[in-house]
Design a protein around this motif. Structure first.
Motif, mmCIF file in Angstrom:
data_model
loop_
_atom_site.group_PDB
_atom_site.id
_atom_site.type_symbol
_atom_site.label_atom_id
_atom_site.label_comp_id
_atom_site.label_asym_id
_atom_site.label_seq_id
_atom_site.Cartn_x
_atom_site.Cartn_y
_atom_site.Cartn_z
ATOM 1 N N LEU A 178 -88.209 6.021 19.068
ATOM 2 C CA LEU A 178 -88.620 7.294 19.663
ATOM 3 C C LEU A 178 -88.485 8.413 18.639
ATOM 4 O O LEU A 178 -89.340 9.288 18.515
ATOM 5 C CB LEU A 178 -87.756 7.620 20.880
ATOM 6 C CG LEU A 178 -87.986 6.788 22.134
ATOM 7 C CD1 LEU A 178 -87.012 7.207 23.219
ATOM 8 C CD2 LEU A 178 -89.408 6.955 22.623
ATOM 9 N N LEU A 179 -87.390 8.358 17.880
ATOM 10 C CA LEU A 179 -87.147 9.384 16.883
ATOM 11 C C LEU A 179 -88.229 9.334 15.803
ATOM 12 O O LEU A 179 -88.785 10.358 15.413
ATOM 13 C CB LEU A 179 -85.763 9.171 16.254
ATOM 14 C CG LEU A 179 -85.301 10.271 15.322
ATOM 15 C CD1 LEU A 179 -85.132 11.569 16.092
ATOM 16 C CD2 LEU A 179 -83.994 9.892 14.649
ATOM 17 N N THR A 182 -91.349 11.034 16.593
ATOM 18 C CA THR A 182 -91.421 12.501 16.580
ATOM 19 C C THR A 182 -91.757 13.035 15.193
ATOM 20 O O THR A 182 -92.031 14.220 15.034
ATOM 21 C CB THR A 182 -90.093 13.144 17.006
ATOM 22 O OG1 THR A 182 -89.098 12.817 16.046
ATOM 23 C CG2 THR A 182 -89.661 12.670 18.366
ATOM 24 N N ASP A 186 -95.734 18.844 15.297
ATOM 25 C CA ASP A 186 -95.479 19.004 16.713
ATOM 26 C C ASP A 186 -96.776 19.395 17.421
ATOM 27 O O ASP A 186 -97.493 20.285 16.964
ATOM 28 C CB ASP A 186 -94.413 20.087 16.898
ATOM 29 C CG ASP A 186 -94.169 20.360 18.361
ATOM 30 O OD1 ASP A 186 -94.087 19.390 19.117
ATOM 31 O OD2 ASP A 186 -94.073 21.545 18.725
ATOM 32 N N ARG A 193 -92.156 18.520 11.796
ATOM 33 C CA ARG A 193 -90.823 18.077 12.175
ATOM 34 C C ARG A 193 -90.404 16.865 11.358
ATOM 35 O O ARG A 193 -91.190 15.941 11.187
ATOM 36 C CB ARG A 193 -90.802 17.697 13.660
ATOM 37 C CG ARG A 193 -91.027 18.877 14.549
ATOM 38 C CD ARG A 193 -90.787 18.503 15.964
ATOM 39 N NE ARG A 193 -91.642 17.391 16.378
ATOM 40 C CZ ARG A 193 -91.697 16.970 17.624
ATOM 41 N NH1 ARG A 193 -90.954 17.511 18.537
ATOM 42 N NH2 ARG A 193 -92.487 15.973 17.947
ATOM 43 N N LEU A 194 -89.188 16.857 10.922
ATOM 44 C CA LEU A 194 -88.602 15.685 10.263
ATOM 45 C C LEU A 194 -89.453 15.126 9.140
ATOM 46 O O LEU A 194 -89.471 13.946 8.888
ATOM 47 C CB LEU A 194 -88.358 14.563 11.292
ATOM 48 C CG LEU A 194 -87.559 14.896 12.530
ATOM 49 C CD1 LEU A 194 -87.570 13.710 13.463
ATOM 50 C CD2 LEU A 194 -86.138 15.259 12.168
ATOM 51 N N GLY A 444 -93.216 6.945 22.077
ATOM 52 C CA GLY A 444 -92.519 8.205 21.808
ATOM 53 C C GLY A 444 -93.364 9.448 22.023
ATOM 54 O O GLY A 444 -93.035 10.295 22.858
#
Lengths: 500, 135
Positions: A178-179, A182, A186, A193-194, A444
């Motif tokens: 799930l992470l 992401t 976004d 993100r990330l 996710g």
């Protein structure tokens, strides 16, 4: 009923076009060829061949991938019977009685029973999908964001329950997935993100490099260390035609296997493996003389083979109708659809009927092709089994690298694949299954989007998940499942089921 | 024990990256997931510490290194050296991973693979790849 027939007719019209039959055939051949190779199951096979389909139109691509999928599934059974080498976990049980039959000189009968079982199951399940798909999709159209969140949670929870090994680890793998899902831009705000400042990651983590790394490369690394000697391959195949008595004995087992398989395939987190295991243990329970099992009982081949094939197809139901993949392989298929710009979900039936019905019809076509491929040509597959691994794996690595590169013409993706190959190896060493991660990765973004939408609609009130009856029902089911695993008695039963 | 620490450490490292998450809006969901990961990671670590588990089987570094190296080499060489040379190198490194073939047979295999791939990807699928390095 009338609709069903006319829809199926349309589907066959699509599936029987020369191009699509060809693609289905190629898919089945490639799938069987690779599935026969020991240690390479359907997941890496589909992952590896995914890039080849990108040049095709969506319907053709999916038909071919589906062909690869059941080809690989089927190829695994062949090796299980002839060499006691399960190509993938779902044919582990077939090994028990299939190889025993092969040792007794009945390899041909075992193969034929496996093939007939697969066809019976495949045809029955195809009809089931055709009949159940549209009504299910109608129901699914009523779903709102909150309901989707709950369905997905249920799916993820049951993936945990069905995973081998530790529940905690499976949960962690899903969360990790799930992470990873992401990573990227976004959707709502356009923020990165990330991404760790890497432009390459702005579009999110590519799904092909990850699956190739986790399932392709990692598989090779693991195989390379366990390069023990191979089991003797049963050379003599024997007569392919089973006697009428044997058929009579096997038929009820096939029917039972089909029912079990179809049910487990639909269940989120289920799939061919559990279906085959359950079918085998049911056969053992209903048999008058259970001691025959393991010594070459026909039912021990017929039931699991029917079950795994039925599950192979029925797991398309939630994927096509709800857009929610019940297992990692279907997650791959969802990924493939997205690459082709198709959003899987209930609207697919109305918006792209040719795709939906074409695919269903192609399953029936694929089943027939498989039998034609497997029975008369069994000699070729046996030969293929004897290709030394030393020649094989460099070829696979090269294919993985080129395949990943060609998806996006990005060398960064190839590096990503290497990273996930290493990660996949580490996960395996730590006894963590990578399949739940894949599911998390694909679900996710969907989960987040729907979660946020639900929150916006309800002004941030988390109770919305409990107020909507559909959502509540799924959540309760998820909670029950989770509670069930944590209860010691069931946990023991589950361990037993996986031990065999 | 090893398993627990490994999994725990792995998962604990993840949330560090979540610091780079964007505004509150965008960061909310990743944080939620990270929080869950930390919690479960701790649990796993604890469980690992409590029951002195079996050590994972021996690690084999050589295949690990070689297989991943071959993919990285592919990425590094492709733009410079062209398709043919890159693939040859990749196949060679990959066959070294198994230590099953001597160097001549590996080279032969690599050659065959290069030809097969060129035929498949460039001629059959028509992908725009350069076969030879730009001079």
């Amino acid at each position: 009923m009338h609709d069903l027939i006319s829809n199926l007719a349309m589907g066959f019209g699509v599936a029987l076009s020369l191009q699509n039959i060809g693609l289905c055939f190629i898919g089945c051949v490639l799938g069987t060829a690779i599935g026969v190779l020991p240690g390479i199951g359907p997941l890496p096979t589909v992952a590896m061949l995914l890039p080849f389909t990108f040049a095709l139109d969506p319907t053709g691509a999916l038909i071919m991938l589906a062909g690869v999928f059941y080809g690989a599934q089927y190829g695994g059974s062949t090796t299980a019977i002839l060499a006691r080498l399960p190509g993938e976990t779902s044919s582990v049980v077939t090994c028990l009685d299939g190889y025993a039959m092969a040792l007794k000189g009945q390899a041909g009968t075992a193969l034929a029973i496996a093939a007939i079982g697969s066809v019976v199951a495949g045809m029955a399940t195809t009809l089931l999908i055709a009949a159940a798909g549209p009504p299910l999709a109608d129901v699914a159209l009523l779903f709102q964001s909150a309901d989707y969140v709950s369905v997905m949670l249920l799916g993820l929870v049951s993936a945990v329950v069905m995973a081998h090994g530790s529940v905690l680890k499976a949960l962690l793998m899903i969360l990790f997935g799930l992470l990873l899902g992401t990573v990227g831009t976004d959707v709502a705000s356009g923020d990165y993100r990330l991404t760790m400042g890497l432009d390459m990651l702005a579009d999110g983590l590519g799904f092909v490099p990850i699956s190739m790394g986790l399932f392709g490369l990692a598989e090779i690394m693991v195989n390379l260390e366990s390069m023990a000697g191979r089991t003797a391959i049963a050379k003599k195949v024997g007569s392919l035609w089973p006697s009428r008595a044997v058929l009579w004995q096997a038929f009820p087992a096939m029917v039972r296997g089909t029912v079990i398989g179809a049910a487990f395939g639909i269940l989120p987190g289920g799939g061919p493996t559990i279906a085959a295991f359950s079918a085998y243990s049911v056969e053992k329970k209903v048999a008058r003389d259970p001691s025959r099992f393991g010594q070459g009982a026909v039912e021990g081949v017929a039931a699991p083979e029917a079950a795994n094939n039925a599950a192979t197809q029925s797991c398309f139901i939630p994927m096509l109708c709800l857009g929610i993949p019940p297992n990692a392989l279907m997650a791959l298929m969802v990924g493939a659809m997205m690459v082709h710009g198709i959003q899987p979900g209930p609207s697919i039936i109305t918006k792209q009927p040719e795709l939906f019905w074409g695919m269903i019809a192609s399953m029936a076509v694929g089943n027939v092709i498989l039998v034609i491929l497997n029975l008369p040509l069994i000699g070729i597959w046996v030969k293929l089994l004897q290709v030394p691994y030393a020649f094989l794996f460099p070829a696979i690595i090269v294919f993985c690298a080129v395949g990943t590169y060609t998806v996006d013409s990005s060398t960064g993706d190839v590096v990503l694949m290497a990273i996930f190959g290493v990660l996949g190896y580490v996960f395996r060493k730590l006894d963590c299954e990578p399949a739940p991660l894949m599911l998390g990765l694909v679900l996710g973004p969907l989960l987040e989007e729907n979660f946020r939408r639900a929150m916006v609609l309800s002004d941030g009130d988390a109770m919305v998940f409990l107020h909507r009856p559909i959502s509540l029902a799924f959540l309760v089911a998820a909670a029950l499942l989770l509670a069930a695993v944590l209860l010691p008695s069931i946990r023991r039963g589950r361990q037993e089921a996986f031990r065999e | 024990m090893f398993i627990g620490i490994g999994a725990g450490g792995l998962m604990l490292a993840m949330p560090l990256e979540s610091g780079t998450a964007g505004a509150m809006e965008a960061g909310f969901y990743p944080r939620l997931v990270c929080a869950l990961i930390i919690a479960l990671g701790c649990l796993t670590a604890l469980a690992g510490l409590l029951r002195k588990g079996e050590l994972p089987e021996a690690w084999h570094w050589w295949p690990l290194l070689m297989v991943s190296a071959s993919a990285v080499v592919f990425a590094a060489l492709l733009d410079i050296a062209g398709f043919a040379i890159t693939l040859f190198a990749v196949a060679l490194i990959a066959s070294l991973a198994g230590r099953l073939l001597n160097i001549w047979r590996a080279a032969m295999l690599a050659g065959v693979l290069v030809l097969m791939n060129i035929a498949l990807f460039i001629f059959a699928l028509g992908l725009p790849l350069r076969i030879w390095p730009r001079i």
